[in-house]
Design a protein around this motif. Sequence first.
Motif, PDB file in Angstrom:
ATOM      1  N   GLY A   1      50.573  36.278  44.678  1.00 51.68           N
ATOM      2  CA  GLY A   1      51.985  35.968  44.536  1.00 51.68           C
ATOM      3  C   GLY A   1      52.309  34.702  45.306  1.00 51.68           C
ATOM      4  O   GLY A   1      51.725  33.648  45.070  1.00 51.68           O
ATOM      5  N   THR A   2      53.214  34.803  46.249  1.00 48.24           N
ATOM      6  CA  THR A   2      53.612  33.630  47.026  1.00 48.24           C
ATOM      7  C   THR A   2      52.987  33.627  48.416  1.00 48.24           C
ATOM      8  O   THR A   2      53.356  32.798  49.253  1.00 48.24           O
ATOM      9  CB  THR A   2      55.149  33.598  47.180  1.00 48.24           C
ATOM     10  N   ARG A   3      52.038  34.515  48.679  1.00 48.87           N
ATOM     11  CA  ARG A   3      51.479  34.629  50.026  1.00 48.87           C
ATOM     12  C   ARG A   3      49.986  34.328  50.041  1.00 48.87           C
ATOM     13  O   ARG A   3      49.250  34.696  49.120  1.00 48.87           O
ATOM     14  CB  ARG A   3      51.702  36.036  50.586  1.00 48.87           C
ATOM     15  N   THR A   4      49.560  33.663  51.120  1.00 51.95           N
ATOM     16  CA  THR A   4      48.142  33.464  51.364  1.00 51.95           C
ATOM     17  C   THR A   4      47.825  34.023  52.745  1.00 51.95           C
ATOM     18  O   THR A   4      48.677  34.027  53.639  1.00 51.95           O
ATOM     19  CB  THR A   4      47.736  31.980  51.282  1.00 51.95           C
ATOM     20  N   TYR A   5      46.593  34.496  52.904  1.00 57.00           N
ATOM     21  CA  TYR A   5      46.232  35.191  54.132  1.00 57.00           C
ATOM     22  C   TYR A   5      45.127  34.493  54.910  1.00 57.00           C
ATOM     23  O   TYR A   5      44.666  34.999  55.922  1.00 57.00           O
ATOM     24  CB  TYR A   5      45.802  36.627  53.806  1.00 57.00           C
ATOM     25  N   GLY A   6      44.687  33.334  54.473  1.00 58.29           N
ATOM     26  CA  GLY A   6      43.618  32.660  55.190  1.00 58.29           C
ATOM     27  C   GLY A   6      43.129  31.457  54.421  1.00 58.29           C
ATOM     28  O   GLY A   6      43.712  31.056  53.407  1.00 58.29           O
ATOM     29  N   ALA A   7      42.053  30.879  54.919  1.00 57.59           N
ATOM     30  CA  ALA A   7      41.515  29.659  54.322  1.00 57.59           C
ATOM     31  C   ALA A   7      40.000  29.745  54.238  1.00 57.59           C
ATOM     32  O   ALA A   7      39.355  30.345  55.095  1.00 57.59           O
ATOM     33  CB  ALA A   7      41.925  28.448  55.161  1.00 57.59           C
ATOM     34  N   MET A   8      39.452  29.128  53.197  1.00 60.33           N
ATOM     35  CA  MET A   8      38.010  29.080  52.997  1.00 60.33           C
ATOM     36  C   MET A   8      37.604  27.611  52.934  1.00 60.33           C
ATOM     37  O   MET A   8      38.176  26.842  52.162  1.00 60.33           O
ATOM     38  CB  MET A   8      37.639  29.802  51.705  1.00 60.33           C
ATOM     39  N   ARG A   9      36.624  27.235  53.742  1.00 66.59           N
ATOM     40  CA  ARG A   9      36.230  25.828  53.825  1.00 66.59           C
ATOM     41  C   ARG A   9      34.842  25.607  53.253  1.00 66.59           C
ATOM     42  O   ARG A   9      33.908  26.378  53.497  1.00 66.59           O
ATOM     43  CB  ARG A   9      36.234  25.367  55.288  1.00 66.59           C
ATOM     44  N   LEU A  10      34.701  24.525  52.477  1.00 72.94           N
ATOM     45  CA  LEU A  10      33.404  24.090  51.977  1.00 72.94           C
ATOM     46  C   LEU A  10      33.205  22.618  52.323  1.00 72.94           C
ATOM     47  O   LEU A  10      34.169  21.850  52.365  1.00 72.94           O
ATOM     48  CB  LEU A  10      33.323  24.257  50.452  1.00 72.94           C
ATOM     49  N   ASP A  11      31.965  22.219  52.568  1.00 76.45           N
ATOM     50  CA  ASP A  11      31.684  20.794  52.696  1.00 76.45           C
ATOM     51  C   ASP A  11      32.033  20.109  51.382  1.00 76.45           C
ATOM     52  O   ASP A  11      31.862  20.683  50.295  1.00 76.45           O
ATOM     53  CB  ASP A  11      30.200  20.566  52.996  1.00 76.45           C
ATOM     54  N   LEU A  12      32.512  18.898  51.458  1.00 77.96           N
ATOM     55  CA  LEU A  12      32.825  18.146  50.241  1.00 77.96           C
ATOM     56  C   LEU A  12      31.545  17.829  49.468  1.00 77.96           C
ATOM     57  O   LEU A  12      30.508  17.548  50.067  1.00 77.96           O
ATOM     58  CB  LEU A  12      33.537  16.840  50.593  1.00 77.96           C
ATOM     59  N   PRO A  13      31.612  17.873  48.142  1.00 76.83           N
ATOM     60  CA  PRO A  13      30.425  17.520  47.352  1.00 76.83           C
ATOM     61  C   PRO A  13      30.169  16.019  47.432  1.00 76.83           C
ATOM     62  O   PRO A  13      31.099  15.220  47.373  1.00 76.83           O
ATOM     63  CB  PRO A  13      30.815  17.936  45.927  1.00 76.83           C
ATOM     64  N   ARG A  14      28.934  15.639  47.587  1.00 76.87           N
ATOM     65  CA  ARG A  14      28.593  14.214  47.688  1.00 76.87           C
ATOM     66  C   ARG A  14      27.751  13.758  46.506  1.00 76.87           C
ATOM     67  O   ARG A  14      27.207  12.660  46.514  1.00 76.87           O
ATOM     68  CB  ARG A  14      27.849  13.956  48.997  1.00 76.87           C
ATOM     69  N   SER A  15      27.643  14.596  45.494  1.00 75.32           N
ATOM     70  CA  SER A  15      26.888  14.231  44.300  1.00 75.32           C
ATOM     71  C   SER A  15      27.530  14.878  43.093  1.00 75.32           C
ATOM     72  O   SER A  15      28.048  15.999  43.170  1.00 75.32           O
ATOM     73  CB  SER A  15      25.433  14.701  44.435  1.00 75.32           C
ATOM     74  N   HIS A  16      27.523  14.164  41.966  1.00 78.95           N
ATOM     75  CA  HIS A  16      28.045  14.723  40.722  1.00 78.95           C
ATOM     76  C   HIS A  16      26.994  15.542  39.989  1.00 78.95           C
ATOM     77  O   HIS A  16      27.300  16.211  38.999  1.00 78.95           O
ATOM     78  CB  HIS A  16      28.543  13.605  39.801  1.00 78.95           C
ATOM     79  N   ASP A  17      25.751  15.498  40.466  1.00 78.81           N
ATOM     80  CA  ASP A  17      24.668  16.157  39.732  1.00 78.81           C
ATOM     81  C   ASP A  17      24.878  17.663  39.624  1.00 78.81           C
ATOM     82  O   ASP A  17      24.550  18.273  38.609  1.00 78.81           O
ATOM     83  CB  ASP A  17      23.327  15.876  40.420  1.00 78.81           C
ATOM     84  N   ASP A  18      25.408  18.274  40.683  1.00 75.95           N
ATOM     85  CA  ASP A  18      25.596  19.732  40.682  1.00 75.95           C
ATOM     86  C   ASP A  18      27.074  20.094  40.805  1.00 75.95           C
ATOM     87  O   ASP A  18      27.426  21.129  41.361  1.00 75.95           O
ATOM     88  CB  ASP A  18      24.800  20.369  41.813  1.00 75.95           C
ATOM     89  N   LEU A  19      27.935  19.240  40.260  1.00 72.88           N
ATOM     90  CA  LEU A  19      29.375  19.444  40.409  1.00 72.88           C
ATOM     91  C   LEU A  19      29.838  20.736  39.749  1.00 72.88           C
ATOM     92  O   LEU A  19      30.676  21.458  40.281  1.00 72.88           O
ATOM     93  CB  LEU A  19      30.134  18.244  39.833  1.00 72.88           C
ATOM     94  N   ALA A  20      29.279  21.040  38.583  1.00 72.82           N
ATOM     95  CA  ALA A  20      29.678  22.273  37.894  1.00 72.82           C
ATOM     96  C   ALA A  20      29.324  23.497  38.730  1.00 72.82           C
ATOM     97  O   ALA A  20      30.127  24.435  38.856  1.00 72.82           O
ATOM     98  CB  ALA A  20      29.009  22.344  36.525  1.00 72.82           C
ATOM     99  N   ASP A  21      28.135  23.490  39.325  1.00 69.44           N
ATOM    100  CA  ASP A  21      27.735  24.612  40.181  1.00 69.44           C
ATOM    101  C   ASP A  21      28.630  24.696  41.415  1.00 69.44           C
ATOM    102  O   ASP A  21      28.981  25.791  41.861  1.00 69.44           O
ATOM    103  CB  ASP A  21      26.270  24.465  40.610  1.00 69.44           C
ATOM    104  N   TYR A  22      28.971  23.535  41.961  1.00 70.25           N
ATOM    105  CA  TYR A  22      29.841  23.506  43.135  1.00 70.25           C
ATOM    106  C   TYR A  22      31.205  24.119  42.797  1.00 70.25           C
ATOM    107  O   TYR A  22      31.733  24.960  43.544  1.00 70.25           O
ATOM    108  CB  TYR A  22      30.018  22.068  43.605  1.00 70.25           C
ATOM    109  N   ALA A  23      31.782  23.720  41.670  1.00 74.60           N
ATOM    110  CA  ALA A  23      33.087  24.244  41.271  1.00 74.60           C
ATOM    111  C   ALA A  23      33.013  25.741  41.008  1.00 74.60           C
ATOM    112  O   ALA A  23      33.912  26.499  41.390  1.00 74.60           O
ATOM    113  CB  ALA A  23      33.590  23.501  40.034  1.00 74.60           C
ATOM    114  N   ASP A  24      31.942  26.177  40.353  1.00 74.62           N
ATOM    115  CA  ASP A  24      31.772  27.613  40.097  1.00 74.62           C
ATOM    116  C   ASP A  24      31.695  28.395  41.401  1.00 74.62           C
ATOM    117  O   ASP A  24      32.297  29.469  41.536  1.00 74.62           O
ATOM    118  CB  ASP A  24      30.497  27.855  39.283  1.00 74.62           C
ATOM    119  N   ALA A  25      30.935  27.854  42.363  1.00 70.51           N
ATOM    120  CA  ALA A  25      30.793  28.546  43.644  1.00 70.51           C
ATOM    121  C   ALA A  25      32.127  28.607  44.383  1.00 70.51           C
ATOM    122  O   ALA A  25      32.486  29.640  44.957  1.00 70.51           O
ATOM    123  CB  ALA A  25      29.746  27.843  44.505  1.00 70.51           C
TER     124      ALA A  25
END
Length: 372
Positions: free
Chosen positions: A36-60
């Motif tokens: 709804g309108t509430r969030t309870y926390g944050a999840m952090r990922l390192d930024l992707p530095r290659s487009h080769d596995d971008l689809a896998d990164y987005a899926d993950a």
Amino acid sequence: MTTLLRASGSAEFLSIVPSLAGFTPTESLVLLPFRGTRTYGAMRLDLPRSHDDLADYADAAVGLVSRVERTDAVALVVYTDDTVQRTRDGLVLPFAVEVDEVLGRAEDAGLRIVDALCVTPDGWSSYLDGDPQVRRLDRLAPEVPGVGDVSGDQLSGAALPAVGFADKERVGRALRDVSGLLERGGTPGATGTENPQAIAALVLLEDIPAFFESVLASPDDLPPFATAALLWCLDRPLFRDVALTQWATDARGGERTLQAQLDFAGATTRVPDDLGDVFLGRGPTPDPQRLAVALSLVRTAAALAPPAARPAPLTAAAWLSWALGRSSHAAQYLDLVRAIDPEYGLAALLASMIDAAMLPEWAFRRGATPAI
């Protein structure tokens, strides 16, 4: 205690992200699952530095958000030192292609997009604006009531505590004495000159679960021989597994794990599923305060340990950090292990779990969203 934070717009929302994460991210993609309108926390990922596995990164990334209980929407924030590019057609935000891929996967997964923002040295902007503008980012207060200091980045707090050279020397000598005595089956040598404290340390090890429980009472102030006994235990997989399971459950869990380990070593039975599941992050949610105390204990032990004895407490620190949802800290400890012993078994297993963005199941339960 639950701290309620309210945001009426993107600028105000940005100001509370560090409070939700517990730190101020750098070079990160931060995902905030909403119900709804509430969030309870944050999840952090390192930024992707290659487009080769971008689809896998987005899926993950979307897969992690979708695992949080009852999530129906998501917001994301990119924190980067890359600057905004100015072209004849307008501004181009850093990581625009990558964010577009993540947002597309989120929509495919049925998630509503709450916001998508970018924080750079120039200021902040929105990926959702057709003609993005850079706005000034207000300086954040380092201390947040109910949360604490959020001025550091995702690696803040991972450094081992500072210890004195004399303290390290005392623990090193104690470990040598305890190990020598145990190698002789716990009996004094012919000279009869063993340190009485080493003999007393062996008494502590007569009941391993009771010992692991007792050290939680003073994690930052153990006597040298108690620290040495702990280091000796953590360097032996059978006792190390008892410690980690016990600290994630209770004394009874440690007793059951020890018995199961002894039976398994004798090939008479297998380790019960509920105990094995703890190591993989399954089952009831551990007491985070208990895990935090255990983490403080093994971090101090690692700081005091001789270099050759550090992989064991560092690996324990990595697992406890992972169990608390702090994968960035866990990765730091595993890097320290690899620098000493690249082949250390449990460290390699944990590294593969972290590289695969595997987190404990309990980290995705409402109110426990990890800031990794």
